[in-house]
Design a protein around this motif. Structure first.
Motif, PDB file in Angstrom:
ATOM      1  N   ASN A  68       0.866  -1.181   0.000  1.00 46.77           N
ATOM      2  CA  ASN A  68       0.000   0.000   0.000  1.00 46.77           C
ATOM      3  C   ASN A  68       0.895   1.220   0.000  1.00 46.77           C
ATOM      4  N   LYS A  69       0.545   2.236  -0.780  1.00 46.51           N
ATOM      5  CA  LYS A  69       1.239   3.514  -0.668  1.00 46.51           C
ATOM      6  C   LYS A  69       0.491   4.398   0.329  1.00 46.51           C
ATOM      7  N   PHE A  70       1.277   5.166   1.087  1.00 42.12           N
ATOM      8  CA  PHE A  70       0.718   6.114   2.040  1.00 42.12           C
ATOM      9  C   PHE A  70       1.177   7.522   1.656  1.00 42.12           C
ATOM     10  N   GLN A  71       0.699   8.526   2.394  1.00 43.96           N
ATOM     11  CA  GLN A  71       1.064   9.905   2.028  1.00 43.96           C
ATOM     12  C   GLN A  71       2.579  10.123   2.032  1.00 43.96           C
ATOM     13  N   SER A  72       3.297   9.432   2.953  1.00 46.05           N
ATOM     14  CA  SER A  72       4.746   9.650   3.050  1.00 46.05           C
ATOM     15  C   SER A  72       5.529   8.350   3.011  1.00 46.05           C
ATOM     16  N   GLY A  73       5.131   7.436   2.137  1.00 43.97           N
ATOM     17  CA  GLY A  73       5.898   6.198   2.031  1.00 43.97           C
ATOM     18  C   GLY A  73       5.033   5.028   1.636  1.00 43.97           C
ATOM     19  N   ALA A  74       5.479   3.841   1.996  1.00 39.48           N
ATOM     20  CA  ALA A  74       4.759   2.630   1.623  1.00 39.48           C
ATOM     21  C   ALA A  74       5.073   1.532   2.628  1.00 39.48           C
ATOM     22  N   ILE A  75       4.164   0.551   2.721  1.00 36.66           N
ATOM     23  CA  ILE A  75       4.476  -0.673   3.463  1.00 36.66           C
ATOM     24  C   ILE A  75       4.408  -1.814   2.459  1.00 36.66           C
ATOM     25  N   ARG A  76       5.446  -2.645   2.473  1.00 31.35           N
ATOM     26  CA  ARG A  76       5.604  -3.639   1.417  1.00 31.35           C
ATOM     27  C   ARG A  76       5.795  -5.023   2.029  1.00 31.35           C
ATOM     28  N   ILE A  77       5.203  -6.030   1.401  1.00 31.46           N
ATOM     29  CA  ILE A  77       5.429  -7.423   1.811  1.00 31.46           C
ATOM     30  C   ILE A  77       6.192  -8.111   0.693  1.00 31.46           C
ATOM     31  N   SER A  78       7.363  -8.660   1.021  1.00 31.61           N
ATOM     32  CA  SER A  78       8.173  -9.355   0.019  1.00 31.61           C
ATOM     33  C   SER A  78       7.545 -10.713  -0.278  1.00 31.61           C
ATOM     34  N   VAL A  83       7.834  -7.941   5.993  1.00 40.79           N
ATOM     35  CA  VAL A  83       7.081  -6.687   5.932  1.00 40.79           C
ATOM     36  C   VAL A  83       8.048  -5.529   6.145  1.00 40.79           C
ATOM     37  N   ASN A  84       8.076  -4.598   5.217  1.00 43.58           N
ATOM     38  CA  ASN A  84       9.004  -3.478   5.323  1.00 43.58           C
ATOM     39  C   ASN A  84       8.310  -2.149   5.121  1.00 43.58           C
ATOM     40  N   VAL A  85       8.755  -1.179   5.901  1.00 41.42           N
ATOM     41  CA  VAL A  85       8.269   0.183   5.738  1.00 41.42           C
ATOM     42  C   VAL A  85       9.246   0.916   4.822  1.00 41.42           C
ATOM     43  N   ILE A  86       8.732   1.454   3.731  1.00 38.31           N
ATOM     44  CA  ILE A  86       9.569   2.206   2.810  1.00 38.31           C
ATOM     45  C   ILE A  86       9.271   3.677   3.045  1.00 38.31           C
ATOM     46  N   SER A  87      10.237   4.366   3.581  1.00 37.38           N
ATOM     47  CA  SER A  87      10.013   5.770   3.894  1.00 37.38           C
ATOM     48  C   SER A  87      10.293   6.623   2.664  1.00 37.38           C
TER      49      SER A  87
END
Ligand SMILES: [Zn+2]
Length: 332
Positions: A68-78, A83-87
């Motif tokens: 999912n993309k968020f206003q200031s980044g994304a959370i990604r599942i490989s 699970v990783n937070v992409i800032s």
């Protein structure tokens, strides 16, 4: 329900949540992504509100990345469930360079500040998809160091303690020793090996397939940040018989354990300099080695470094490992 900011609205359901604001619209967040976002503090986290529903990217070999993309980044599942937070915030890591010479000022490493910048610029292209940027100011972050003891090929092994001691004086930076020596033997390894620096040769002596090896610093920064080679071992197989023996006793050519980098039988099987076939048959099995991966020893891109905009890559799971090590090394 109204969010604490008075603007957003949300509803929690059994299998997910929907968040809405006038600016972002309504988007669903579910599963492990929702769990991670909740841990961080929902819309009050630095990520803010979701701006997409769940999206997917298909990786050529290893399955699907969901995010999912968020206003200031994304959370990604490989594909393997990490699970990783992409800032959206870039991690900036300053480099401290030591240009080594012998005690009497002779035998200088074949590199100057502007060449360090060339290597760093290329590394920045490789690490940019992970929002990682190496910074370097040749006037402030570059010192000449006269030390015959350190200005040796065996610095990373025999002189490790002394080099670590110097590196410890530069917390928050990656310390790199450039030494006077022939091509090759850039060296570093993950934190578990107790190496707190990167050892490099000079710039002008490194070449591969007839071209300057512009990827070598990115490769060795990869090692420093915990990445093994895509092929098995600390150096590539030097003979086909070695590769065959390895395969007999291990049954695979998976050098890094990452599911999204294919098995790499090494240069001795596939050839190093392009153009080379994308796949190779060895001992009855077909391999599609990761020719563009910066942690391989292939040169399909390297051969065109000075002409081509193509850049070597790191996979999502390699970036996951890099983020882990950045935290361990207190650089993030
Ligand atoms: Zn290496």
């Amino acid at each position: 329900m109204t969010a604490p900011d008075g603007t957003g609205r949300y509803n929690h359901f059994e299998n997910g949540s929907i968040y809405w604001t006038p600016n972002t619209g309504a988007h669903a967040v579910a599963g492990a992504i929702r769990e991670k976002w909740a841990d961080l503090g929902w819309e009050q986290s630095s990520l803010g509100y979701p701006i997409t529903d769940e999206l997917t990217i298909s990786l050529h070999t290893a399955g699907v990345v969901r995010f999912n993309k968020f206003q200031s980044g994304a959370i990604r599942i490989s594909p393997t469930g990490n699970v990783n937070v992409i800032s959206e915030v870039w991690t900036r890591i300053p480099i401290q360079a030591f240009l080594l010479r012998d005690d009497n000022g002779s035998n200088a490493a074949e590199i100057d500040g502007s060449q360090v910048i060339k290597w760093i610029d290329y590394a920045n292209k490789v690490f940019a998809p992970g929002k990682i940027r190496f910074t370097f100011n040749p006037d402030k972050d570059c010192e000449t160091l006269d030390s015959t003891e350190l200005n040796q090929r065996d610095l990373p092994w025999a002189k490790k303690d002394k080099a670590n001691e110097i590196a410890a004086g530069y917390p928050g930076k990656i310390v790199v020793f450039f030494r006077a020596m022939a091509a090759g033997n850039g060296y570093s390894w993950g934190p578990e090996e107790g190496i707190k620096f990167v050892a490099m040769p000079g710039f002008t002596v490194t070449s591969v397939c007839g071209h300057q090896n512009l990827g070598q610093f990115a490769h060795d920064l990869g090692h420093y940040l915990g990445l093994p080679h895509t092929f098995p071992g600390k150096s590539d197989f030097s003979a086909v018989s070695e590769a065959r023996d390895w395969l007999k006793s291990n049954g695979h050519f998976d050098g890094d354990g990452f599911g999204d980098t294919p098995e790499d039988p090494g240069r001795v099987i596939t050839g190093q300099c392009g153009p080379t076939p994308a796949t190779v048959m060895f001992e009855g099995r077909l391999y599609a080695p990761p020719r563009t991966n910066v942690m391989s020893y292939y040169s399909d891109l390297k051969a065109d470094f000075d002409k081509s905009p193509l850049v070597q890559i790191l996979s999502p799971q390699q970036f996951d490992r890099v983020y882990e090590v950045l935290k361990i090394r207190k650089l993030m």
